[in-house]
Write an enzyme that holds these catalytic residues in place. Structure first.
Site, PDB file in Angstrom:
ATOM      1  N   ASP A   1      79.239  25.282   4.117  1.00  0.00           N
ATOM      2  CA  ASP A   1      78.436  25.741   4.130  1.00  0.00           C
ATOM      3  C   ASP A   1      78.159  26.303   5.142  1.00  0.00           C
ATOM      4  OD1 ASP A   1      77.631  23.394   5.606  1.00  0.00           O
ATOM      5  OD2 ASP A   1      76.061  22.779   3.830  1.00  0.00           O
TER       6      ASP A   1
ATOM      7  N   LYS B   1      76.495  14.144   9.249  1.00  0.00           N
ATOM      8  CA  LYS B   1      78.080  14.614   8.191  1.00  0.00           C
ATOM      9  C   LYS B   1      78.399  15.809   9.269  1.00  0.00           C
ATOM     10  CE  LYS B   1      74.328  16.447   4.885  1.00  0.00           C
ATOM     11  NZ  LYS B   1      73.039  16.879   5.859  1.00  0.00           N
TER      12      LYS B   1
ATOM     13  N   SER C   1      70.601  25.309   6.101  1.00  0.00           N
ATOM     14  CA  SER C   1      71.948  24.517   5.181  1.00  0.00           C
ATOM     15  C   SER C   1      72.900  25.916   4.534  1.00  0.00           C
ATOM     16  CB  SER C   1      71.412  23.405   5.025  1.00  0.00           C
ATOM     17  OG  SER C   1      72.733  22.634   4.432  1.00  0.00           O
ATOM     18  N   HIS C   2      72.740  24.868   3.434  1.00  0.00           N
ATOM     19  CA  HIS C   2      73.235  26.043   2.521  1.00  0.00           C
ATOM     20  C   HIS C   2      72.801  27.077   1.333  1.00  0.00           C
ATOM     21  CE1 HIS C   2      71.503  22.525   0.495  1.00  0.00           C
ATOM     22  NE2 HIS C   2      72.315  22.886  -0.892  1.00  0.00           N
TER      23      HIS C   2
ATOM     24  N   ASP D   1      77.961  20.981   8.181  1.00  0.00           N
ATOM     25  CA  ASP D   1      78.111  19.731   7.661  1.00  0.00           C
ATOM     26  C   ASP D   1      77.968  19.039   6.290  1.00  0.00           C
ATOM     27  OD1 ASP D   1      75.843  21.008   6.440  1.00  0.00           O
ATOM     28  OD2 ASP D   1      74.184  19.461   7.368  1.00  0.00           O
ATOM     29  N   ARG D   2      78.542  20.363   5.369  1.00  0.00           N
ATOM     30  CA  ARG D   2      78.549  19.464   4.313  1.00  0.00           C
ATOM     31  C   ARG D   2      80.569  20.242   3.172  1.00  0.00           C
ATOM     32  NH1 ARG D   2      74.239  18.971   0.846  1.00  0.00           N
ATOM     33  NH2 ARG D   2      72.807  19.449   2.338  1.00  0.00           N
TER      34      ARG D   2
ATOM     35  N   ASP E   1      76.383  25.873   7.645  1.00  0.00           N
ATOM     36  CA  ASP E   1      75.945  25.260   9.539  1.00  0.00           C
ATOM     37  C   ASP E   1      77.200  23.786   9.252  1.00  0.00           C
ATOM     38  OD1 ASP E   1      74.556  23.636   7.110  1.00  0.00           O
ATOM     39  OD2 ASP E   1      73.967  22.501   8.832  1.00  0.00           O
TER      40      ASP E   1
ATOM     41  N   THR F   1      67.883   9.294   0.127  1.00  0.00           N
ATOM     42  CA  THR F   1      68.733   9.949   0.863  1.00  0.00           C
ATOM     43  C   THR F   1      68.428  10.562   1.669  1.00  0.00           C
ATOM     44  OG1 THR F   1      69.001  10.831  -1.293  1.00  0.00           O
ATOM     45  CG2 THR F   1      69.262  12.945   0.299  1.00  0.00           C
TER      46      THR F   1
END
Length: 553
Positions: free
Chosen positions: A292, A393, A121-122, A296-297, A294, A361
């Protein structure tokens, strides 16, 4: 010339006790994957073994990565092990690249059994960065707790894994590749697909592309600046926003996926997307966004660097879903938010007379709600928003929603946000992270906090901030009961709720690294428009971390 079938090899291994997936996949420093013998192979075998044998044999799975360091090696291992474990077909993005939303999209489109996404991810990339593996199930969403628990249990007892070490694929060539394997009646098939096309086709069914194109390239052109942060989103931004929707090529920056993300954290916030923030402060661009690694953010900025808090972004999207053709056609059934996310969307839901579901979460908790038709839009305070078009997301989807709203409302980002605050009130919101705590210390901090706030006398407490007095109304340890299947998830954070709707939340986060993170969320509601222009830190509760205490009166 006859080609011999590729052998399937069984390799003896020993288990590791630290391969427990977190709320959004399994992440570790890349050095762990590279230095520990069979570390990646053990986890991939555990993932594949978690799929029932009857469902696994001959099935289709999707594989993608965010392009970070070690992804190419890991993709080859995944392919070799999938073949050896009876998977019949793999669909992989060209050069191994697929955004997380695109993986979800393809799983749903082709009705795959699931997908493996190679991403942290991030988190940072490169040899000194992090690597991760995420397993998505047949609905396109992250594996639920029952599946990740099964993966973890398998990983603790694994004794062997199956692999085809001689199998090699060409990730750069779009098309089908077939391989004959020993003791397999049918060939193993790999399909390399365009990384963007299937996802783009879905977006075409959701949005009015002509309206967005007019906004970005018409006579009253909105100048935008989009930062892909050298993650997987570069090809998507170029193809969709520039080629398809007409944004000038120089609108998109950092669009070449790099193994180390250019030495930066691929995290779309004000700290790590500082280059975008500085560019937006110049006033030349009316809309800015960053993604980010991948995809999704996302983060939204307005002209002069006006920052849109993720919780506000979720609420504003909710209030303006009628600007998107998909929602005009499908309607709005309900909203979901993670518990720490601000309650700004709750005000919108009340006005629209639809329910809000408050979950732990982790995007996996929204999947049941969407699959059952209860929820149309979901979001988290950590820069993630999505809808029931996928089970993930989706950063680019959120950006296209924002552009659709701006095209319809004919306002600037800042005007739109201030109008929303005037109508619904402003939820001042901050998150404070205390990283690297010793796990035992973190446990006892939370235990002491829970003991303090659940005392009966605590609900009579008042918190003074300047001239404002916050009266405690309720305290609890958040527990979630899934309205679809009745699954209970306990101890998801401590909440202090105040009479005016403000909140303080304490929550631990463990992501598989050294230490534990304590997160403190502070939310303060302000209805008066004359008080909507303060900095969040000024308007929120005073805090001090050295043993953590809140000044009580």
């Amino acid at each position: 010339m006859e080609v011999n079938p590729i052998p399937v090899v069984t390799v003896q291994t020993v288990p590791y006790d630290d391969q427990k997936p977190g709320s959004n996949g399994f992440r570790k420093p890349t050095a762990v994957f590279e230095s520990k013998r069979n570390y990646l192979q053990n986890f991939i075998q555990s993932v594949l073994s978690s799929i029932d044998l009857r469902d696994r044999q001959g099935c289709t799975m999707v594989v993608g990565s965010d392009g970070r360091y070690f992804s190419k090696t890991a993709t080859e291992v995944v392919v070799q092990m999938a073949a050896a474990n009876g998977i019949g077909r793999l669909v992989i993005g060209q050069n191994g690249l697929l955004s997380t939303p695109a993986v979800s999209c393809i799983i749903r489109k082709i009705k795959a059994t699931g997908g493996i996404i190679l991403t942290a991810s991030h988190n940072p990339g490169g040899p000194g960065g992090d690597f991760g593996v995420k397993f998505n199930v047949a609905n396109g969403g992250p594996a639920p707790d029952a599946v990740t628990d099964k993966i973890y249990q398998i990983s603790k007892t694994i004794e062997e894994y199956a692999i085809c070490p001689d199998l090699r694929i060409d990730l750069s060539r779009v098309g089908r590749q077939e391989f004959d394997l020993e003791n397999k009646f049918k060939p193993f098939r790999v399909e390399i697909v365009d990384s963007v096309e299937v996802y783009l086709n879905l977006l075409r069914t959701i949005f009015d592309f002509n309206s967005i194109k007019s906004l970005l390239s018409g006579p009253s052109q909105l100048k935008i600046r989009i930062d892909a942060m050298n993650g997987v989103m570069g090809p998507y931004v170029r193809r969709i926003l520039c080629d398809e929707l007409g944004a000038p090529a120089n609108s998109a920056v950092n669009c070449v996926p790099l193994e180390d993300f250019g030495g930066q954290y691929p995290d779309p916030n004000l700290t790590y997307a500082s280059g975008l923030l500085e560019a937006m402060k110049g006033g030349e661009h009316g809309f800015g966004a960053a993604f980010d690694a991948d995809g999704d953010r996302y983060m939204i900025l307005g002209q002069n660097g006006f920052f849109v808090n993720p919780s506000d972004s979720l609420a504003i999207i909710a209030a303006n879903l009628s600007c998107v053709p998909y929602f005009r056609q499908m309607g709005v059934r309900g909203f979901g938010r993670s518990m720490p996310t601000s309650t700004a969307i709750d005000k919108v839901a009340k006005a629209m007379k639809v329910p809000v579901y408050e979950t732990p979460t982790g995007w996996k908790y929204f999947a049941n709600l969407m699959d059952s038709g209860r929820c149309s839009l979901c979001g988290e305070e950590s820069f993630g928003t999505g809808s029931d078009h996928l089970r993930e997301k989706d950063g680019l989807w959120a950006v296209l929603v924002w552009l659709s709203i701006l095209a319809a409302r004919k306002q600037s980002v800042e005007e739109l946000v201030h109008d929303h605050w005037t109508k619904f009130g402003r939820h001042y919101y901050c998150r404070f992270d205390y990283d690297g705590l010793e796990p035992r210390t973190a446990f006892f901090i939370m235990k002491e906090l829970e003991s303090t706030i659940t005392e009966k006398t605590f609900t009579t407490q008042q918190f003074a901030v300047g001239s404002h007095m916050y009266s405690v109304e309720k305290t609890d340890s958040f527990e979630y009961v899934d309205p679809v299947d009745g699954t209970v998830t306990k101890k998801q954070g401590l909440r202090i709720s105040f009479a005016d709707g403000s909140r303080i939340i304490f929550k631990l986060s463990t992501s598989g690294y050294v230490g534990t993170t304590l997160r403190i969320y502070a939310e303060s509601y302000e209805k008066d428009p004359s008080k909507h222009n303060k900095e969040p830190q000024v308007n929120l509760f005073p805090y001090l971390y050295k043993g953590i205490y809140i000044h009580m009166v």
